[in-house]
Design a protein around this motif. Sequence first.
Motif, PDB file in Angstrom:
ATOM      1  N   ARG A  44      -8.596   9.932   5.231  1.00 20.26           N
ATOM      2  CA  ARG A  44      -8.466  10.992   4.238  1.00 20.26           C
ATOM      3  C   ARG A  44      -8.540  12.365   4.896  1.00 20.26           C
ATOM      4  O   ARG A  44      -8.705  12.464   6.093  1.00 20.26           O
ATOM      5  CB  ARG A  44      -9.621  10.863   3.242  1.00 20.26           C
ATOM      6  CG  ARG A  44      -9.668   9.545   2.506  1.00 20.26           C
ATOM      7  CD  ARG A  44     -11.055   9.254   1.919  1.00 20.26           C
ATOM      8  NE  ARG A  44     -11.728  10.423   1.431  1.00 20.26           N
ATOM      9  CZ  ARG A  44     -11.538  10.953   0.225  1.00 20.26           C
ATOM     10  NH1 ARG A  44     -10.724  10.390  -0.605  1.00 20.26           N
ATOM     11  NH2 ARG A  44     -12.181  12.039  -0.139  1.00 20.26           N
TER      12      ARG A  44
ATOM     13  N   HIS B   1     -11.141   1.820  -6.719  1.00 23.25           N
ATOM     14  CA  HIS B   1     -10.123   2.823  -7.072  1.00 23.25           C
ATOM     15  C   HIS B   1      -9.190   3.179  -5.926  1.00 23.25           C
ATOM     16  O   HIS B   1      -8.068   3.608  -6.154  1.00 23.25           O
ATOM     17  CB  HIS B   1     -10.786   4.083  -7.637  1.00 23.25           C
ATOM     18  CG  HIS B   1     -11.269   5.033  -6.595  1.00 23.25           C
ATOM     19  ND1 HIS B   1     -12.320   4.763  -5.764  1.00 23.25           N
ATOM     20  CD2 HIS B   1     -10.820   6.269  -6.223  1.00 23.25           C
ATOM     21  CE1 HIS B   1     -12.515   5.784  -4.952  1.00 23.25           C
ATOM     22  NE2 HIS B   1     -11.623   6.695  -5.194  1.00 23.25           N
ATOM     23  N   ASP B   2      -9.625   3.012  -4.689  1.00 22.05           N
ATOM     24  CA  ASP B   2      -8.775   3.414  -3.559  1.00 22.05           C
ATOM     25  C   ASP B   2      -8.099   2.243  -2.850  1.00 22.05           C
ATOM     26  O   ASP B   2      -7.370   2.463  -1.868  1.00 22.05           O
ATOM     27  CB  ASP B   2      -9.601   4.214  -2.533  1.00 22.05           C
ATOM     28  CG  ASP B   2      -9.634   5.700  -2.867  1.00 22.05           C
ATOM     29  OD1 ASP B   2      -8.756   6.165  -3.625  1.00 22.05           O
ATOM     30  OD2 ASP B   2     -10.520   6.401  -2.348  1.00 22.05           O
TER      31      ASP B   2
ATOM     32  N   GLU C  43      -4.546   2.247  -1.673  1.00 26.67           N
ATOM     33  CA  GLU C  43      -4.158   3.031  -0.491  1.00 26.67           C
ATOM     34  C   GLU C  43      -3.872   2.152   0.728  1.00 26.67           C
ATOM     35  O   GLU C  43      -3.256   2.602   1.684  1.00 26.67           O
ATOM     36  CB  GLU C  43      -5.252   4.045  -0.144  1.00 26.67           C
ATOM     37  CG  GLU C  43      -5.412   5.106  -1.223  1.00 26.67           C
ATOM     38  CD  GLU C  43      -6.524   6.087  -0.905  1.00 26.67           C
ATOM     39  OE1 GLU C  43      -7.172   5.948   0.155  1.00 26.67           O
ATOM     40  OE2 GLU C  43      -6.756   6.979  -1.740  1.00 26.67           O
TER      41      GLU C  43
ATOM     42  N   ASP D  53      -3.220   7.373   1.678  1.00 25.70           N
ATOM     43  CA  ASP D  53      -3.952   8.374   0.910  1.00 25.70           C
ATOM     44  C   ASP D  53      -3.077   9.609   0.749  1.00 25.70           C
ATOM     45  O   ASP D  53      -2.292   9.962   1.629  1.00 25.70           O
ATOM     46  CB  ASP D  53      -5.256   8.769   1.616  1.00 25.70           C
ATOM     47  CG  ASP D  53      -6.036   9.816   0.830  1.00 25.70           C
ATOM     48  OD1 ASP D  53      -6.327   9.571  -0.359  1.00 25.70           O
ATOM     49  OD2 ASP D  53      -6.330  10.894   1.380  1.00 25.70           O
TER      50      ASP D  53
ATOM     51  N   ASP E 208     -15.433  11.391  -8.401  1.00 25.67           N
ATOM     52  CA  ASP E 208     -14.495  11.343  -7.287  1.00 25.67           C
ATOM     53  C   ASP E 208     -14.046  12.753  -6.858  1.00 25.67           C
ATOM     54  O   ASP E 208     -13.612  12.960  -5.737  1.00 25.67           O
ATOM     55  CB  ASP E 208     -13.274  10.487  -7.704  1.00 25.67           C
ATOM     56  CG  ASP E 208     -12.396  10.107  -6.521  1.00 25.67           C
ATOM     57  OD1 ASP E 208     -12.923   9.979  -5.397  1.00 25.67           O
ATOM     58  OD2 ASP E 208     -11.177   9.930  -6.721  1.00 25.67           O
TER      59      ASP E 208
HETATM   60 CA   LIG Z   1      -8.560   8.993  -3.659  1.00 18.95          CA
END
Ligand SMILES: [Ca+2]
Lengths: 197, 197
Positions: free
Chosen positions: B22, B70-71, B74, B79, B137
């Motif tokens: 990220r 939630h990620d 990715e 991301d 988040d």
């Molecule tokens: Ca995110």
Amino acid sequence: MQELNQQLDFIIELDRLKGVYRQALVKSDKNRFENSAEHSWHITLTAHILHEYAAEKVNISRVMCMLLIHDIVEIDAGDMFAFSDQKALAYQQDKEIVAAERLFGLLPEKQFQTFNQLWLEFEEAQTVDARFAKAIDSILPLLQNMRNEGGSWVRHKVNKSQVMKRNRFLEGLAPDLWLYVCQQIDYAVEQGWLVDA
Amino acid sequence: MQELNQQLDFIIELDRLKGVYRQALVKSDKNRFENSAEHSWHITLTAHILHEYAAEKVNISRVMCMLLIHDIVEIDAGDMFAFSDQKALAYQQDKEIVAAERLFGLLPEKQFQTFNQLWLEFEEAQTVDARFAKAIDSILPLLQNMRNEGGSWVRHKVNKSQVMKRNRFLEGLAPDLWLYVCQQIDYAVEQGWLVDA
Ligand SMILES: [Ca+2]
């Protein structure tokens, strides 16, 4: 706002767990060492996915909390390889108790009590929730080593009996998972990834 | 054992999130980039610590599940920086929907449905649980940037209004947290970490 500031200080302090490295390797990221923060995410989700294998019903949201916080003490105490000698492990335990007091102690009193007790419950491994959490914490490194031609087992010449002992919690707790683990261990011995002793 | 094998394949696939990086930096680990797995751990725990600030009661164990997963998309979709342009964000959304089908699709049908729906609920941000999860988040990157002399805001010349907009969920959801965020944003503008626009 005093409570909020305490909570935010704790949340910022958590960042340091991302710099505590373990013996496991991350195969999908150039075989670098795994840190305890990403490990905590991985096992918390693993517990959620596998909790229906528990023979006795577990409170999965308590188990998840336990796993989210179980390694935080390593911020002060560092990570210790699971198959280190007994004296080193006992010394580590003392350091972790002090670490829990300091780190959870950053939080407001009520949350300090909740987290500290939950962490102690995990360490003592007497309740069903804690034993299930511990079992998941041991099964994941096994899966990782199996995908890494033995991984940390090979580097540290670990014995079959050590891995059996570490995963034995599963036997009564989640018989299907225990069966799977036994099969994997046998395969690892055949491959020479575990010492047959 | 077929279901167990599907679950274990999914659990192993999760390892790849540790290799998705990220824009945030990990100050306590030599300012390297943060990966999405350790980020997911950090916000899940943050949600737990701060959930009592929610004005309307949230179901914290659902919120925690949402944040844990939630990620995961990715892994396939990569991301995307939160302040990218609209066209890039829309394209990203399409990629994520396909990714969710493939990744959660590794699980047995019932768990696939649960996780896919939970992820969609998070993305749509219509329920209280999802909105609280989204708010958490967004607040954590703000805390990280504040401890990093502006961090990714400075590198990407982000405006005050963008950060206000991204955190606006908090206004009704958790007024105390919203007040805190506003104060922090003002301070960031004073320091020149955010563009005053
Ligand atoms: Ca995110």
